[in-house]
Design an enzyme around this catalytic site. Structure first.
Site, PDB file in Angstrom:
ATOM      1  N   PHE A 110       0.747  -1.147  -0.051  1.00 57.05           N
ATOM      2  CA  PHE A 110      -0.094   0.132  -0.059  1.00 57.05           C
ATOM      3  C   PHE A 110       0.918   1.136  -0.040  1.00 57.05           C
ATOM      4  O   PHE A 110       0.390   2.480  -0.426  1.00 57.05           O
ATOM      5  CB  PHE A 110      -1.058  -0.006   1.211  1.00 57.05           C
ATOM      6  CG  PHE A 110      -0.425   0.418   2.455  1.00 57.05           C
ATOM      7  CD1 PHE A 110      -0.505   1.760   3.008  1.00 57.05           C
ATOM      8  CD2 PHE A 110       0.184  -0.496   3.437  1.00 57.05           C
ATOM      9  CE1 PHE A 110      -0.148   2.250   4.172  1.00 57.05           C
ATOM     10  CE2 PHE A 110       0.922  -0.061   4.537  1.00 57.05           C
ATOM     11  CZ  PHE A 110       0.773   1.399   5.058  1.00 57.05           C
ATOM     12  N   LYS A 111       2.269   1.018   0.307  1.00 59.46           N
ATOM     13  CA  LYS A 111       2.799   2.413   0.556  1.00 59.46           C
ATOM     14  C   LYS A 111       3.144   2.883  -0.896  1.00 59.46           C
ATOM     15  O   LYS A 111       3.253   4.100  -1.246  1.00 59.46           O
ATOM     16  CB  LYS A 111       4.280   1.933   1.153  1.00 59.46           C
ATOM     17  CG  LYS A 111       4.221   1.394   2.462  1.00 59.46           C
ATOM     18  CD  LYS A 111       3.872   2.154   3.713  1.00 59.46           C
ATOM     19  CE  LYS A 111       3.445   1.558   4.874  1.00 59.46           C
ATOM     20  NZ  LYS A 111       4.951   1.325   5.556  1.00 59.46           N
ATOM     21  N   ASP A 112       3.037   2.146  -2.021  1.00 61.50           N
ATOM     22  CA  ASP A 112       3.273   2.676  -3.535  1.00 61.50           C
ATOM     23  C   ASP A 112       2.182   3.524  -3.659  1.00 61.50           C
ATOM     24  O   ASP A 112       2.515   4.631  -4.424  1.00 61.50           O
ATOM     25  CB  ASP A 112       3.234   1.361  -4.279  1.00 61.50           C
ATOM     26  CG  ASP A 112       4.092   0.569  -4.281  1.00 61.50           C
ATOM     27  OD1 ASP A 112       5.356   0.708  -4.178  1.00 61.50           O
ATOM     28  OD2 ASP A 112       3.878  -0.832  -4.386  1.00 61.50           O
ATOM     29  N   LEU A 115       3.987   6.789  -2.116  1.00 68.90           N
ATOM     30  CA  LEU A 115       5.417   6.988  -2.460  1.00 68.90           C
ATOM     31  C   LEU A 115       5.658   6.976  -3.826  1.00 68.90           C
ATOM     32  O   LEU A 115       6.643   8.006  -4.545  1.00 68.90           O
ATOM     33  CB  LEU A 115       6.157   5.961  -1.863  1.00 68.90           C
ATOM     34  CG  LEU A 115       6.232   6.252  -0.162  1.00 68.90           C
ATOM     35  CD1 LEU A 115       6.843   4.874   0.610  1.00 68.90           C
ATOM     36  CD2 LEU A 115       7.334   7.197   0.185  1.00 68.90           C
ATOM     37  N   THR A 143       7.720   0.471   3.433  1.00 63.14           N
ATOM     38  CA  THR A 143       7.952   1.917   3.114  1.00 63.14           C
ATOM     39  C   THR A 143       9.238   2.082   2.545  1.00 63.14           C
ATOM     40  O   THR A 143       9.523   2.677   1.573  1.00 63.14           O
ATOM     41  CB  THR A 143       8.060   2.505   4.453  1.00 63.14           C
ATOM     42  OG1 THR A 143       6.674   2.552   4.918  1.00 63.14           O
ATOM     43  CG2 THR A 143       8.661   4.158   4.017  1.00 63.14           C
TER      44      THR A 143
END
Length: 465
Positions: A110-112, A115, A143
Site C-alpha cells: 500500500f505504500k506505493d 510514495l 515503506t
C-alpha cells in the site's frame, strides 16, 4: 493552504515547503491549518470518478494554487501509470468480505499509493525550485522499498533507508537491497524498527545537520504521504456506497505507525460518511491499549511477529491525532510528548479518552489468530490474505458494511502463508526473480553516530552534497 506544527513552534508554511520540510523544525508533525469540508453533493459527484480524477480533486483541496492544476494532474497520472490494475485500488468481494486491494503498485504494498506520488512530487519541486534532496527514512518492511522505487534514478535525489536487520521478510529485504541505482543507499541497523525510527528523528531534530545535508522525509511523518492515502478511502466508499451520502461504511485498518488509519480519520473529518475506523494491531498493541485505557505506554519490548511491518512500539502519526484530540492545543500536545519521552507513557483525561473511543475501535490479533484467519479465508473463498491483511480481517469479524484494507500482496510473506495454508501465493511479476539478484547493503550499529557518519562519508563524495 498553510501548514502548522503539532507542537506550535513553526510559522505557517505552504504545501511545497511542508513537503520538503518533512518533520517540522520544532520536532513536531505538520498539519493543515484547517481541514477542508466535503458536502453531500460533492461526495456523490466524486463517487463517479476514476481513481486518478478523484485524487486530483482531493489533493487540490490541500495543495491550493501552489501547483497548477494541469501540473498536478500530470504528476498523478505519471504516479499511477505504474500500477497493474486499471482501478489502482480496487474493492473486491469474497463471500461477503470486502477487501480494498492496495498492493497493485511496483512493490506490491500500500505504500506505493503514496510514495509513487511523493517521488514524482519531490522531483517536480526540485526541478522547479532548484536544489538537491537527501531522503532519510526508516522502514519496518514496505515503506523502504516503496520509497526506493519512487525515487530510484532521479537525478536530484539521494535516498538512505534504514531497516532493522533480520526483522523484515526476505522478499521485503531483497526489494530494497537489490535496487542498485547509484542514488539508492540501504542500511541495516542491528536493532528494531523503533531504533531505526528514533535515529531518523534524532537526525531530523539536529537542525544544523538537517539543513547542511538537505534532509527530506518519506516516512508517514511527511504530510503528502497521509494526503495521498486519504484518496483511497473516498474511492472505496464510492465503490460500495454508490454515491449515497447517507451510506456509512466502516474500515478495518492493519496499522503500526498509525499513518494509514489516520488517513481514514482525516477523510472522516473531511466529511466522508465513515461509521467506525477499526485499528487492527498485532502483539505490539500500544494503539489498541490506548483505545481501551486512555493510556499510551511503551511495552516491555518490540515483539517479532508474522506481520513485521506492524512490529512497532511508538507510532509516529499518533502525535497528529493528539493534536486534533486536543482541538489544536499545541502546548498540551508538547507537554504530553515531553512526558512520554521522560517516562515512556502519557495519559489523556476521561473526556478525551471517550472521544478516542468514539473515533476508533481497536483489536489486537495474535500470530495464531492471524494464521487461522489466513487459513479460514482461503478455505471459504480461495482468496489468500497477507498476514497484515489477515490481522485487519480478523479484527473486522462480526461487523457489517465494513471494508478491510489489504496492505500487501501475500506473496511477500512466503513462510507465513505456506505455514497457514500449505502453499505459497503466486508471485506478481514485480516479485519474480528477486531472491536471485545480488544485494547491496551496509550493516551498522543502531546508533545515531554510526548512521550520521555513514551519511557524511557517502555525501562527502559528491552525491547529493
Amino acid at each position: 493552504m498553510n501548514y502548522l506544527s503539532t507542537r506550535g513552534g513553526v510559522e505557517p508554511v505552504g504545501f511545497a515547503q511542508a513537503v520538503m520540510m518533512g518533520l517540522a523544525t520544532d520536532g513536531g508533525l505538520l498539519v493543515p491549518e484547517r481541514i477542508p469540508q466535503v458536502d453531500a453533493a460533492t461526495l456523490t459527484a466524486w463517487s463517479k470518478l476514476g481513481f486518478q480524477d478523484l485524487a486530483l480533486e482531493v489533493l487540490t483541496l490541500f495543495v491550493g494554487e501552489e501547483i497548477p492544476r494541469q501540473h498536478l494532474r500530470t504528476l498523478i497520472e505519471r504516479s499511477y501509470a505504474t500500477f497493474t490494475h486499471p482501478e489502482v485500488t480496487p474493492v473486491v468481494e469474497q463471500d461477503g468480505l470486502r477487501i480494498l486491494e492496495l498492493f497493485h503498485g511496483p512493490t506490491a504494498a500500500f505504500k506505493d499509493v503514496a510514495l509513487q506520488f511523493l517521488g514524482n512530487l519531490f522531483e517536480y519541486l526540485l526541478e522547479r525550485d532548484g536544489g538537491q534532496l537527501n531522503i532519510l527514512g526508516a522502514t519496518s518492511g514496505d515503506t523502504g522499498s516503496a520509497a526506493i522505487y519512487g525515487v530510484r534514478g532521479k537525478e536530484r535525489i539521494q535516498i538512505f533507508i534504514l531497516h532493522p536487520k533480520g526483522r523484515v521478510s526476505p522478499i521485503q529485504e531483497r526489494q530494497m537491497t537489490t535496487v542498485l541505482d547509484a542514488n539508492v543507499h540501504n542500511i541495516a541497523v542491528r536493532g528494531t524498527f523503533d531504533d531505526a525510527q528514533g535515529i531518523v528523528k534524532a537526525l531530523f531534530n539536529d537542525l544544523s545537520f538537517k539543513s547542511s545535508y538537505r534532509l527530506g522525509a518519506v516516512n508517514s511523518i511527511n504530510w503528502a504521504r497521509i494526503l495521498a492515502q486519504t484518496v483511497y478511502y473516498f474511492y472505496a466508499w464510492g465503490r460500495v456506497a454508490e454515491g449515497d451520502p447517507g451510506k456509512r461504511i466502516s474500515f478495518s485498518v492493519p496499522t503500526g505507525n498509525f499513518g494509514d488509519v489516520f488517513a481514514g480519520y482525516l477523510a472522516k473529518r473531511m466529511g466522508l460518511p465513515v461509521d467506525r475506523l477499526v485499528i487492527a494491531t498485532n502483539r505490539n498493541d500500544i494503539l489498541t491499549r490506548f483505545i481501551q485505557t486512555g493510556r499510551y505506554a511503551v511495552g516491555d519490548q518490540v515483539y517479532q511477529t508474522l506481520s513485521p511491518a506492524m512490529d512497532i512500539q511508538i507510532a509516529s502519526n499518533f502525535e497528529r491525532y493528539l493534536y486534533y484530540l486536543y482541538d489544536g492545543d499545541s502546548a498540551t500536545v508538547r507537554t504530553l510528548l515531553e512526558q512520554m519521552q521522560r517516562s515512556g507513557h502519557l495519559e489523556v483525561d476521561a473526556a478525551r479518552h471517550a472521544q478516542a473511543c468514539a473515533d476508533f475501535d481497536a483489536a489486537a490479533v495474535t500470530d495464531e489468530e492471524t494464521q487461522a484467519q489466513i487459513r479460514a479465508t482461503f478455505a471459504a473463498t480461495g482468496y489468500i490474505l497477507c498476514p497484515h491483511t489477515a490481522v485487519g480481517v480478523h479484527a473486522a469479524r462480526g461487523r457489517s458494511d465494513i471494508i478491510c484494507l489489504a496492505t500487501a500482496h501475500p506473496a511477500k510473506f512466503v513462510d507465513a502463508v505456506r505455514d497457514a495454508i500449505g502453499r505459497e501465493a503466486a508471485q506478481p511479476l514485480s516479485l519474480q526473480g528477486l531472491m536471485d539478484k545480488a544485494p547491496r547493503c551496509v550493516d551498522l550499529d543502531a546508533t545515531v553516530d554510526a548512521v550520521k557518519a555513514q551519511l557524511e562519508a557517502t555525501l562527502s563524495t559528491g552525491a547529493g552534497a
